[in-house]
Design a protein around this motif. Structure first.
Motif, short mmCIF file in Angstrom:
data_model
loop_
_atom_site.label_atom_id
_atom_site.label_comp_id
_atom_site.label_asym_id
_atom_site.label_seq_id
_atom_site.Cartn_x
_atom_site.Cartn_y
_atom_site.Cartn_z
N ALA A 198 -4.43 8.44 5.76
CA ALA A 198 -5.51 7.75 5.04
C ALA A 198 -6.27 6.79 5.95
O ALA A 198 -7.46 6.56 5.75
N GLN B 266 2.27 1.78 -3.55
CA GLN B 266 1.26 2.30 -4.46
C GLN B 266 0.95 3.77 -4.16
O GLN B 266 0.73 4.57 -5.08
N HIS B 267 0.96 4.12 -2.88
CA HIS B 267 0.72 5.51 -2.49
C HIS B 267 1.85 6.41 -2.98
O HIS B 267 1.61 7.52 -3.50
N ARG C 266 1.93 9.53 -6.07
CA ARG C 266 2.43 10.90 -5.86
C ARG C 266 3.58 11.24 -6.80
O ARG C 266 4.26 12.26 -6.62
N ASP D 278 5.18 12.41 2.42
CA ASP D 278 4.55 11.21 1.83
C ASP D 278 4.11 10.25 2.93
O ASP D 278 3.02 9.65 2.85
N ASP E 72 0.83 -1.21 0.00
CA ASP E 72 0.00 0.00 0.00
C ASP E 72 0.86 1.26 0.00
O ASP E 72 0.53 2.25 -0.67
N LEU E 73 1.96 1.23 0.74
CA LEU E 73 2.85 2.39 0.77
C LEU E 73 3.49 2.63 -0.59
O LEU E 73 3.60 3.78 -1.05
N PHE F 81 0.28 9.09 3.87
CA PHE F 81 -0.05 7.67 3.90
C PHE F 81 -0.70 7.28 5.22
O PHE F 81 -1.69 6.53 5.25
#
Length: 430
Positions: A197, A173-174, A178, A190, A170-171, A194
Motif C-alpha cells: 500500500a 485495521q488492514h 481482510r 497479509d 494501520d496494520l 500491507f
C-alpha cells in the motif's frame, strides 16, 4: 467619563499602552502583604513576551493565584496555573519558562502528557479484538525506553513511539479489513498487501512489523512470525522528486520579487533551493548563529558557517525585520504567533506547511540542490560541507550520464555517452 478617557486616549490606544502591564504589576505588589522577591522580574518577563492587553490579563490571573490560601512557592504556583486539557495555558507557559531558566522550579510534564494522549488515541483506534496486543506492545516500548534511560544509552523519542504505534494501528485495521480478528491468523500475504500500500515506506513499515511480531511471538500471542523471509528491497539510489531549471527559476523569482510572500516562506525556500538547507536546520536557526560581518549563518551540524550570497542575505534581513515587529525574546530567527512568548523553535507542522502556497516541499528543494552538487563535485567534499556521512550522500549520485555531461570524442559524430546504470533509472538532475 471612563478611566482611560482622562488620559485623552481612545479605548484601542489605551489597550496598546506599553506601560499598562507595569502599572498593573505595581498595583499587584502593593496589594500583596508579602510579595515574592521574583514578582517584579516576572512581570517584566510577561510584559516582554505578550501584548499589553494580554500581559495585563495574565498579571490579573497571577494575582488571583497569589491571593488564594495555597502556598506561593514557584513549583506549587506553576502547578496551579496549569489548565486542564491539551494546552497548559499562556500563564503556565510563561511561568515555566521564567522559573526553569532561573532554577526556581522544575519543568512540568506537559510534553509527556501530550505524548501519552497521542499514544492512547492510536491504541484506541486499533480494532477491539486486536487491541490487547497493541496495549502490551506499547507497555513494552515504554519499559524499554525506561531501561535505556537508566543504562545511559539513547532512549527512543516520543515521535519514534508514535510512528511505531501508528504502523501497528494501520496494520491492525488492514488485517481486520481482510476478515481476520486474531493476530495468530495473519500470514505473509497479509503483510505483503500491507507493505504494497505504501511502497516508499516499505523498509520502515516492515522493520516495525518485524519488531511487533517478534514481541508477539515471545509472549505466546502467535506461533509463527509472518514477517520472516520478507525482504525490504530498499532502493539503493535516489528515487525522489526533483525540479527542472525552469521550475527553479520560477520559484526563485517568486521568493525575491513578490512582496506578498511571507518572509518565512522566502527564508525556507531560498535557503533550501540555494544552500540545501533542511527544514530542521531553518527551524533551529538562532540569532547568535548569524554573523552580519561575514554575512554567514550556522545551519544545523555543519562544521563551518555558511556564507550567503546577496539574495540570501537580503531574505535573512527581511526575516529579521519581520521578527522585530513581533516584540519577542525568542532566540530563533523564525518566530511564530505560538512561539513568540517562549523560547522554543517553530513547530514541525508549521514549517512543513510554509511552502504550501508555492506548491513545493523543502525536501524536494534540498534533494535538487544535493543532486546537482554531488554530480559536479566530489561527493566526499559535499558530505563534509553539509555535515553528512559519505554513505548518506552517495545515494544522490546519478546513475545515468546525460548527453551534455561527457566531452564528445574527436572525429566521432555518432558516438554517444553510455549509461552506467544497471537498472535503467534516470538521473535525478533536472
Amino acid at each position: 467619563m471612563r478611566p482611560h478617557a482622562g488620559h485623552g486616549l481612545c479605548s484601542a490606544c489605551w489597550q496598546r499602552r506599553p506601560e499598562r502591564p507595569f502599572v498593573a504589576g505595581e498595583n499587584l505588589i502593593a496589594r500583596l502583604a508579602d510579595p515574592p522577591p521574583w514578582l517584579g522580574e516576572l512581570i517584566s518577563h510577561l510584559a516582554a513576551g505578550h501584548s499589553p492587553a494580554r500581559a495585563c490579563g495574565l498579571i490579573g490571573q497571577l494575582g488571583r493565584l497569589l491571593d488564594d490560601e495555597h502556598p506561593n512557592h514557584p513549583q506549587a504556583l506553576l502547578e496551579r496555573a496549569r489548565l486542564p486539557g491539551r494546552s497548559m495555558g499562556p500563564l503556565a507557559r510563561g511561568l515555566e519558562i521564567f522559573f526553569v531558566e532561573r532554577g526556581l522550579a522544575l519543568a512540568t510534564d506537559h510534553a509527556e502528557r501530550l505524548a501519552a494522549g497521542r499514544r492512547r488515541r492510536r491504541i484506541d483506534a486499533v480494532p477491539e479484538p486486536l487491541r490487547p496486543a497493541a496495549e502490551a506492545f506499547n507497555t513494552f516500548l515504554l519499559r524499554s525506553r525506561e531501561r535505556a534511560r537508566r543504562a545511559g544509552t539513547l532512549p527512543r523519542a516520543d515521535v519514534t513511539l508514535d510512528i511505531k504505534l501508528s504502523t501497528v494501528r494501520d496494520l491492525a485495521q488492514h488485517v481486520c479489513a481482510r476478515g481476520k480478528q486474531d493476530w495468530a491468523l495473519v500470514d505473509v500475504h497479509d503483510i505483503e498487501a500491507f507493505l504494497a500500500a505504501q511502497p516508499k515506506n516499505r523498509p520502515r513499515r516492515l522493520q516495525i512489523a518485524r519488531q511487533f511480531f517478534r514481541f508477539a511471538k515471545s509472549h505466546k500471542m502467535i506461533l509463527i512470525d509472518p514477517t520472516s523471509g520478507l525482504s525490504a528491497k530498499a532502493a539503493k539510489g535516489f528515487i525522489g522528486q526533483t525540479l527542472t531549471l525552469d521550475q527553479q527559476r520560477r520559484l526563485f523569482q517568486r521568493w525575491i520579487t513578490d512582496p506578498a510572500v511571507h518572509p518565512h516562506e522566502a527564508l525556507l525556500g531560498i535557503l533550501s533551493l540555494l544552500h540545501g538547507a533542511s527544514s530542521a536546520e531553518v527551524r533551529h536557526l538562532r540569532l547568535d548563529g548569524i554573523d552580519p560581518g561575514n554575512r554567514a549563518i550556522r545551519l544545523g551540524q555543519r562544521p563551518r558557517l555558511v556564507p550567503l550570497d546577496p539574495v540570501s542575505w537580503s531574505i535573512v534581513q527581511r526575516c529579521m525585520a519581520h521578527r522585530e515587529t513581533q516584540s519577542t525574546s525568542n532566540p530563533h530567527l523564525m518566530v511564530t504567533k505560538g512561539t513568540k512568548a517562549g523560547r522554543h523553535p517553530a513547530s514541525v507542522a508549521y514549517v512543513s506547511h510554509i511552502l504550501d502556497p508555492a506548491g513545493i516541499s523543502p525536501q524536494v528543494l534540498r534533494s535538487t540542490r544535493l543532486i546537482d552538487l554531488v554530480n559536479i563535485m566530489d561527493a566526499k567534499l559535499v558530505a563534509a560541507a553539509f555535515g553528512m556521512t559519505p554513505e548518506g550522500i552517495m545515494i544522490y549520485l546519478a546513475d545515468h550520464v546525460a548527453d551534455g555531461r561527457l566531452p564528445r570524442p574527436p572525429n566521432s559524430e555518432t558516438c554517444r555517452p553510455h549509461s552506467s546504470s544497471t537498472d535503467g533509472r534516470a538521473s535525478g538532475r533536472p
